[in-house]
Design a protein around this motif. Structure first.
Motif, short mmCIF file in Angstrom:
data_model
loop_
_atom_site.label_atom_id
_atom_site.label_comp_id
_atom_site.label_asym_id
_atom_site.label_seq_id
_atom_site.Cartn_x
_atom_site.Cartn_y
_atom_site.Cartn_z
N ASP A 211 1.67 -9.69 65.14
CA ASP A 211 2.28 -10.33 63.97
C ASP A 211 1.99 -9.55 62.69
OD1 ASP A 211 3.32 -12.29 65.58
OD2 ASP A 211 1.74 -13.75 65.15
N LYS A 212 0.78 -9.06 62.56
CA LYS A 212 0.44 -8.28 61.38
C LYS A 212 1.20 -6.96 61.35
CE LYS A 212 -3.54 -6.89 58.61
NZ LYS A 212 -5.02 -6.88 58.52
N THR A 213 1.37 -6.34 62.51
CA THR A 213 2.13 -5.10 62.58
C THR A 213 3.59 -5.34 62.25
OG1 THR A 213 0.63 -4.30 64.30
CG2 THR A 213 2.70 -3.13 64.05
N VAL A 214 4.15 -6.46 62.71
CA VAL A 214 5.54 -6.79 62.39
C VAL A 214 5.71 -6.99 60.89
CG1 VAL A 214 7.33 -8.56 62.68
CG2 VAL A 214 6.03 -7.77 64.66
N ALA A 215 4.73 -7.61 60.26
CA ALA A 215 4.79 -7.79 58.80
C ALA A 215 4.81 -6.44 58.09
CB ALA A 215 3.62 -8.64 58.33
N ILE A 216 4.02 -5.49 58.58
CA ILE A 216 4.01 -4.14 57.99
C ILE A 216 5.37 -3.47 58.20
CG2 ILE A 216 2.94 -1.86 58.11
CD1 ILE A 216 0.34 -3.23 58.97
N MET A 217 5.96 -3.65 59.38
CA MET A 217 7.27 -3.07 59.66
C MET A 217 8.33 -3.64 58.71
SD MET A 217 7.04 -3.18 63.83
CE MET A 217 8.78 -2.82 64.07
N GLU A 218 8.29 -4.95 58.49
CA GLU A 218 9.26 -5.57 57.58
C GLU A 218 9.08 -5.06 56.15
OE1 GLU A 218 8.57 -9.70 58.10
OE2 GLU A 218 9.71 -9.83 59.98
N HIS A 219 7.84 -4.92 55.73
CA HIS A 219 7.58 -4.41 54.38
C HIS A 219 8.07 -2.97 54.25
CE1 HIS A 219 5.52 -3.66 50.59
NE2 HIS A 219 4.99 -2.57 51.13
N THR A 220 7.85 -2.16 55.28
CA THR A 220 8.27 -0.75 55.23
C THR A 220 9.79 -0.64 55.19
OG1 THR A 220 6.31 -0.13 56.50
CG2 THR A 220 8.10 1.47 56.40
N SER A 221 10.49 -1.43 56.00
CA SER A 221 11.96 -1.36 56.00
C SER A 221 12.53 -1.83 54.66
CB SER A 221 12.52 -2.22 57.13
OG SER A 221 12.19 -3.59 56.95
N THR A 222 11.91 -2.85 54.06
CA THR A 222 12.37 -3.31 52.75
C THR A 222 12.16 -2.24 51.69
OG1 THR A 222 11.85 -5.61 53.35
CG2 THR A 222 12.08 -5.10 51.00
N GLU A 223 11.02 -1.58 51.76
CA GLU A 223 10.73 -0.52 50.80
C GLU A 223 11.72 0.64 50.96
OE1 GLU A 223 6.80 1.98 49.20
OE2 GLU A 223 6.69 0.63 50.94
N PHE A 224 12.08 0.97 52.19
CA PHE A 224 13.04 2.04 52.41
C PHE A 224 14.41 1.67 51.87
CE2 PHE A 224 16.32 3.93 55.17
CZ PHE A 224 16.10 5.28 54.90
N MET A 225 14.84 0.43 52.11
CA MET A 225 16.14 0.00 51.60
C MET A 225 16.14 0.00 50.07
SD MET A 225 18.03 -0.30 54.20
CE MET A 225 19.45 -0.91 53.29
N ASP A 226 15.02 -0.30 49.45
CA ASP A 226 14.93 -0.23 47.99
C ASP A 226 15.14 1.20 47.50
OD1 ASP A 226 14.50 -2.93 47.81
OD2 ASP A 226 12.30 -2.76 47.68
N ILE A 227 14.62 2.16 48.28
CA ILE A 227 14.83 3.57 47.90
C ILE A 227 16.33 3.92 47.91
CG2 ILE A 227 14.40 5.96 48.60
CD1 ILE A 227 11.74 5.00 49.76
#
Length: 234
Positions: A211-227
């Protein structure tokens, strides 16, 4: 005085006998090997299940730890490469990280130039595949946590059947006829509960880490889309 001396000697002899009995009880205390031996044939499936649970826990624990090695420094480097339009270098960073987050961003970089909704969909698809990889083996571990106590209870029933069968076959009913079956029954119950409890805790530890790894994955994908959204804001 003679009577007092006799009483003292008798008390000393009684104390000595008591000490011997205590020593005998200590020396005949049960060991795990004794419990396993007396548990009967149902102890072997429990041993196999415990080995499976231990293997899954160790393999998944370190696999999840490796999957979380994608840090903020890597994300900052990828962001700089994308802004400089050095997409091949950004892909190289993602691939060398060998993490779910890196593979998600690499998929997004390869989809750049298409509508942002298509890019996000591609990232989400990769993310779902990576989550399924992280959860590999967890259903088996959950089955061990629930199945091991059942096997233990099955051993309990078999032990009690054996005990009552021996009692019905014996000419003189004695408590010793019942003790062997109860011994087997209690041993398998204890073994099944032990394996089940350990597998249950191992399962929950791994689920929490996933669950913690999935949260990191979601944060990373959101950050990439912001770029990707940044140029359209200017």
């Amino acid at each position: 005085m003679h009577t007092l001396s006799i009483l003292l000697n008798t008390a000393a002899q009684a104390a000595t006998e008591t000490a011997k009995n205590l020593n005998t009880q200590v020396s005949t205390s049960l060991t795990p090997a004794d419990i396993f031996e007396k548990g009967g044939v149902m102890m072997y499936p429990l041993v196999i299940l415990s080995i499976i649970a231990l293997y899954i826990f160790g393999e998944r624990y370190f696999a999840i730890a490796r999957a979380r090695k994608f840090d903020n420094n890597m994300m900052n480097e990828i962001k700089q490469k994308i802004k400089a339009q050095e997409f091949n270098d950004a892909l190289l960073i993602c691939e060398t990280s060998n993490t779910p987050m890196g593979r998600m961003i690499a998929k997004g970089i390869r989809r750049m130039g298409r509508p942002l909704s298509d890019v996000q969909t591609a990232i989400e698809n990769v993310g779902n595949l990576e989550i399924s990889k992280l959860e590999k083996g967890l259903p088996v571990l959950a089955s061990v946590s629930g199945g091991a106590p059942m096997i233990g209870f099955l051993g309990t029933v078999m032990g009690m059947i054996q005990a009552f069968y021996e009692m019905s076959s014996a000419k003189n009913v004695d408590i010793s006829n019942l003790a062997g079956g109860i011994y087997t029954a209690m041993s398998t119950t204890a073994g099944g509960l032990l394996v089940g409890i350990l597998a249950y805790f191992a399962y929950n530890i791994l689920v929490a880490r996933v669950d913690k790894t999935v949260a990191i994955m979601e944060h990373t994908s959101t950050e990439f889309m912001d770029i990707l959204h940044e140029p359209t804001k200017k």
